[in-house]
Write an enzyme that holds these catalytic residues in place. Structure first.
Site, PDB file in Angstrom:
ATOM      1  N   HIS A 121      37.169  38.572  53.183  1.00  0.00           N
ATOM      2  CA  HIS A 121      35.739  38.221  52.586  1.00  0.00           C
ATOM      3  C   HIS A 121      35.989  37.053  51.606  1.00  0.00           C
ATOM      4  CE1 HIS A 121      37.586  40.868  49.399  1.00  0.00           C
ATOM      5  NE2 HIS A 121      36.391  40.026  48.538  1.00  0.00           N
ATOM      6  N   ASP A 123      33.969  36.020  48.013  1.00  0.00           N
ATOM      7  CA  ASP A 123      33.014  36.981  47.186  1.00  0.00           C
ATOM      8  C   ASP A 123      31.759  36.756  47.155  1.00  0.00           C
ATOM      9  OD1 ASP A 123      35.372  38.595  46.093  1.00  0.00           O
ATOM     10  OD2 ASP A 123      35.864  36.913  44.712  1.00  0.00           O
ATOM     11  N   HIS A 281      39.742  36.186  51.085  1.00  0.00           N
ATOM     12  CA  HIS A 281      41.232  37.078  50.588  1.00  0.00           C
ATOM     13  C   HIS A 281      40.737  38.598  50.983  1.00  0.00           C
ATOM     14  CE1 HIS A 281      37.920  37.149  47.630  1.00  0.00           C
ATOM     15  NE2 HIS A 281      38.352  38.426  47.070  1.00  0.00           N
ATOM     16  N   ARG A 296      39.017  41.056  36.387  1.00  0.00           N
ATOM     17  CA  ARG A 296      38.296  39.813  37.271  1.00  0.00           C
ATOM     18  C   ARG A 296      37.013  39.178  36.657  1.00  0.00           C
ATOM     19  NH1 ARG A 296      35.614  40.121  43.086  1.00  0.00           N
ATOM     20  NH2 ARG A 296      33.714  40.220  41.910  1.00  0.00           N
TER      21      ARG A 296
HETATM   22  C1  SIN Z   1      38.630  41.130  45.030  1.00  0.00           C
HETATM   23  O1  SIN Z   1      38.353  41.218  46.282  1.00  0.00           O
HETATM   24  O2  SIN Z   1      38.010  40.496  44.299  1.00  0.00           O
HETATM   25  C2  SIN Z   1      39.934  41.861  44.496  1.00  0.00           C
HETATM   26  C3  SIN Z   1      41.211  41.293  45.117  1.00  0.00           C
HETATM   27  C4  SIN Z   1      42.325  42.104  44.693  1.00  0.00           C
HETATM   28  O3  SIN Z   1      42.100  43.170  43.999  1.00  0.00           O
HETATM   29  O4  SIN Z   1      43.320  41.768  45.087  1.00  0.00           O
END
Ligand code: SIN
Length: 305
Positions: A121, A123, A281, A296
């Site tokens: 995805h 974000d 990612h 995050r």
């Molecule tokens: C996310 O999708 O923002 C998290 C990615 C991660 O924890 O590696």
């Protein structure tokens, strides 16, 4: 005959050159894979000069992902670092940390099954203005596993046939959080999701849909990239669900082939920053019995075009 200026120039050329702090070039080294660069030589917890901030932003635009090993940032310092690049955004599903209202925890406990970010995805592409950039700091990582994969959606798009490119460029997608965060989505109680963070759809975001192009244009580099992921794009406007599904599933499988993917191995304290306008990612879930704890932050973005 040498004049005063020649003598001065000759003297200056023999002096050791020490660039001013603000003009220092940061060591930036490409990672293995199509995206990603390792950036060293900057303490992200301290004050960064505009020249250093500019170098980091240029590296992000060039490489889609930048990784800073060996950092130690409190939530407030992480938010302050991110603010060098733009206004901070809010993630609608996880309650932020008490220390800073724009920093969310991403935690998987040893016994947790649910894996946050465990699908390809970009974000929150279901929001009208999805975040431009995400910044993740590793607080605690498993001894093995817990890597994050990044796929270069611009390189994938540029490798398509001209016929396929042409067809995709005319398509609009309908994006919604419902497929993941809705009542039966992968993050729902019905699916058995055991969130270790304070999770919930407090703003009713999963009920909404937005329309964005299937292929977006990067507002700064001008490169086009695949924006529709099969996790957030429910269907293509004007097509049957069954027709859309074939196209979206094929596109995602194609764009996440190994040659478009970089694998990031975290270290505690390291910080990654990625450009959601170029990369997808995927957080790997291969460390059962161990804890992974990240912080995050996101930067506000524009409406994709
Ligand atoms: C996310 O999708 O923002 C998290 C990615 C991660 O924890 O590696």
């Amino acid at each position: 005959m040498a004049d005063g200026f020649d003598l001065l120039r000759s003297w200056m050329s023999k002096q050791p050159f020490e660039p001013e702090e603000g003009n220092k070039r940061l060591p930036i080294e490409r990672m293995d894979g199509p995206v990603g660069a390792v950036v060293t030589g900057a303490d992200l917890a301290g004050h960064l000069t505009q020249a250093v901030v500019d170098q980091i932003w240029t590296a992000l635009l060039d490489h889609g992902l930048v990784w800073f090993p060996g950092q130690v940032l409190s939530p407030t310092q992480q938010a302050a670092f991110a603010e060098n690049f733009g206004e901070l955004g809010t993630y609608p599903f996880v309650t932020p940390l008490a220390e800073h209202d724009k920093v969310i925890p991403v935690i998987k406990e040893p016994e947790t099954k649910m894996n946050f970010g465990g699908l390809w995805h970009t974000d929150t592409s279901y929001l009208p203005e999805p975040p431009s950039v995400t910044m993740l700091q590793a607080i605690e990582v498993p001894a093995r596993g817990g890597d994050t994969l990044f796929a270069d959606m611009a390189a994938a798009f540029e490798s398509l046939s001209t016929g396929m490119e042409k067809m995709l460029l005319g398509l609009i997608g309908v994006y919604t959080a419902d497929m993941v965060h809705g009542e039966t989505g992968a993050y729902s109680a019905a699916a058995g999701a055991d969130h270790p963070m304070d999770y919930g759809d407090k703003e009713g975001v999963a009920e909404r849909c937005v329309e964005h192009p299937i292929i977006r244009t990067h507002p700064e580099t001008g490169r086009k990239s695949i924006f529709a992921g099969s996790g957030h794009c429910s269907h293509i406007k004007g097509m049957r669900r069954s027709e859309s599904k074939v196209i979206l599933d094929w596109l995602n499988a194609y764009a996440t082939k190994p040659e478009f993917v970089t694998r990031l191995k975290w270290e505690s304290g390291s910080v990654a920053m990625w450009d959601n306008r170029r990369v997808f990612h995927y957080a790997l879930n291969d460390y059962a019995g161990e804890r992974r704890h990240m912080h995050r932050v996101i930067l506000k973005g524009d409406r994709p075009f």
